[in-house]
Design a protein around this motif. Structure first.
Motif, PDB file in Angstrom:
ATOM      1  N   THR A  62      -2.275   8.617  -1.461  1.00 44.05           N
ATOM      2  CA  THR A  62      -2.269   8.359  -2.901  1.00 44.05           C
ATOM      3  C   THR A  62      -3.248   7.271  -3.304  1.00 44.05           C
ATOM      4  O   THR A  62      -3.616   7.177  -4.457  1.00 44.05           O
ATOM      5  CB  THR A  62      -0.860   7.962  -3.398  1.00 44.05           C
ATOM      6  OG1 THR A  62      -0.452   6.783  -2.706  1.00 44.05           O
ATOM      7  CG2 THR A  62       0.124   9.074  -3.200  1.00 44.05           C
ATOM      8  N   LYS A  63      -3.640   6.443  -2.364  1.00 42.64           N
ATOM      9  CA  LYS A  63      -4.645   5.417  -2.594  1.00 42.64           C
ATOM     10  C   LYS A  63      -4.271   4.475  -3.743  1.00 42.64           C
ATOM     11  O   LYS A  63      -5.008   4.326  -4.708  1.00 42.64           O
ATOM     12  CB  LYS A  63      -6.006   6.049  -2.839  1.00 42.64           C
ATOM     13  CG  LYS A  63      -6.491   6.857  -1.661  1.00 42.64           C
ATOM     14  CD  LYS A  63      -7.841   7.468  -1.910  1.00 42.64           C
ATOM     15  CE  LYS A  63      -8.239   8.293  -0.711  1.00 42.64           C
ATOM     16  NZ  LYS A  63      -9.441   9.036  -0.934  1.00 42.64           N
ATOM     17  N   THR A  72       0.860  -1.173   0.000  1.00 43.89           N
ATOM     18  CA  THR A  72       0.000   0.000   0.000  1.00 43.89           C
ATOM     19  C   THR A  72       0.897   1.224   0.000  1.00 43.89           C
ATOM     20  O   THR A  72       1.788   1.357   0.846  1.00 43.89           O
ATOM     21  CB  THR A  72      -0.907   0.017   1.241  1.00 43.89           C
ATOM     22  OG1 THR A  72      -1.636  -1.204   1.291  1.00 43.89           O
ATOM     23  CG2 THR A  72      -1.868   1.182   1.197  1.00 43.89           C
ATOM     24  N   ILE A  73       0.680   2.110  -0.973  1.00 41.74           N
ATOM     25  CA  ILE A  73       1.513   3.297  -1.145  1.00 41.74           C
ATOM     26  C   ILE A  73       0.862   4.467  -0.417  1.00 41.74           C
ATOM     27  O   ILE A  73      -0.229   4.911  -0.784  1.00 41.74           O
ATOM     28  CB  ILE A  73       1.689   3.655  -2.639  1.00 41.74           C
ATOM     29  CG1 ILE A  73       2.221   2.458  -3.425  1.00 41.74           C
ATOM     30  CG2 ILE A  73       2.570   4.870  -2.812  1.00 41.74           C
ATOM     31  CD1 ILE A  73       3.573   1.984  -3.007  1.00 41.74           C
ATOM     32  N   ILE A 118      -6.950   2.729  -5.953  1.00 39.34           N
ATOM     33  CA  ILE A 118      -8.032   2.352  -5.047  1.00 39.34           C
ATOM     34  C   ILE A 118      -9.089   3.443  -5.118  1.00 39.34           C
ATOM     35  O   ILE A 118      -8.803   4.609  -4.892  1.00 39.34           O
ATOM     36  CB  ILE A 118      -7.523   2.209  -3.603  1.00 39.34           C
ATOM     37  CG1 ILE A 118      -6.404   1.162  -3.541  1.00 39.34           C
ATOM     38  CG2 ILE A 118      -8.654   1.842  -2.657  1.00 39.34           C
ATOM     39  CD1 ILE A 118      -5.670   1.162  -2.221  1.00 39.34           C
ATOM     40  N   GLN A 119     -10.297   3.062  -5.431  1.00 38.61           N
ATOM     41  CA  GLN A 119     -11.395   4.025  -5.486  1.00 38.61           C
ATOM     42  C   GLN A 119     -11.930   4.284  -4.083  1.00 38.61           C
ATOM     43  O   GLN A 119     -12.090   3.363  -3.301  1.00 38.61           O
ATOM     44  CB  GLN A 119     -12.523   3.484  -6.369  1.00 38.61           C
ATOM     45  CG  GLN A 119     -12.095   3.210  -7.792  1.00 38.61           C
ATOM     46  CD  GLN A 119     -11.632   4.460  -8.501  1.00 38.61           C
ATOM     47  OE1 GLN A 119     -12.228   5.512  -8.376  1.00 38.61           O
ATOM     48  NE2 GLN A 119     -10.543   4.335  -9.259  1.00 38.61           N
ATOM     49  N   SER A 120     -12.228   5.559  -3.773  1.00 40.58           N
ATOM     50  CA  SER A 120     -12.778   5.852  -2.455  1.00 40.58           C
ATOM     51  C   SER A 120     -14.278   5.851  -2.492  1.00 40.58           C
ATOM     52  O   SER A 120     -14.914   5.868  -3.434  1.00 40.58           O
ATOM     53  CB  SER A 120     -12.312   7.175  -1.912  1.00 40.58           C
ATOM     54  OG  SER A 120     -11.731   8.014  -2.820  1.00 40.58           O
TER      55      SER A 120
END
Length: 90
Positions: free
Chosen positions: A66-67, A61-62, A88-90
Motif C-alpha cells: 500500500t506504500k 509502515t502499512i 509514499i511515492q515510488s
C-alpha cells in the motif's frame, strides 16, 4: 523503544498483524507491562514501527504493497493518538 527506555512499541511482523502493542518498561527490572490502551488497532497489516528521534511520534509502515506511513503522537503516558497518513511515492 523510546530513547529513554520507558516505552516499547511492538508488532508481530511475521504474520498478518493489524495492531501495535505498547508496553511500559520498569526501569529497575526491565520487565515490560502492557498499557491498558494497548493494543492500538491500525486496521491494516503493520510492516514496521519506528519512534522518532525526539520520542514524540511513532511511524507505522502499512503493508508492503500500500506504500503508506501512518503517524501517531506519543502521549506522556505512552498511549498513541493518530496524526496523519502519508502516501509514499515510488
Amino acid at each position: 523503544m523510546d530513547s529513554g527506555g520507558s516505552y516499547l512499541n511492538a508488532t508481530a511482523t511475521d504474520t498478518s498483524c493489524e495492531s501495535v502493542s505498547i508496553f511500559t518498561i520498569d526501569q529497575t527490572t526491565g520487565v515490560p507491562t502492557e498499557l491498558s490502551s494497548s493494543p492500538v488497532t491500525i486496521g491494516e497489516d503493520v510492516f514496521q514501527v519506528e519512534v522518532s528521534p525526539d520520542d514524540k511520534y511513532l511511524y507505522v509502515t502499512i503493508g508492503d504493497t500500500t506504500k503508506r506511513i501512518r503517524q501517531y503522537a506519543i502521549q506522556d503516558d505512552g498511549s498513541l493518538v493518530f496524526v496523519a497518513d502519508y502516501n509514499i511515492q515510488s
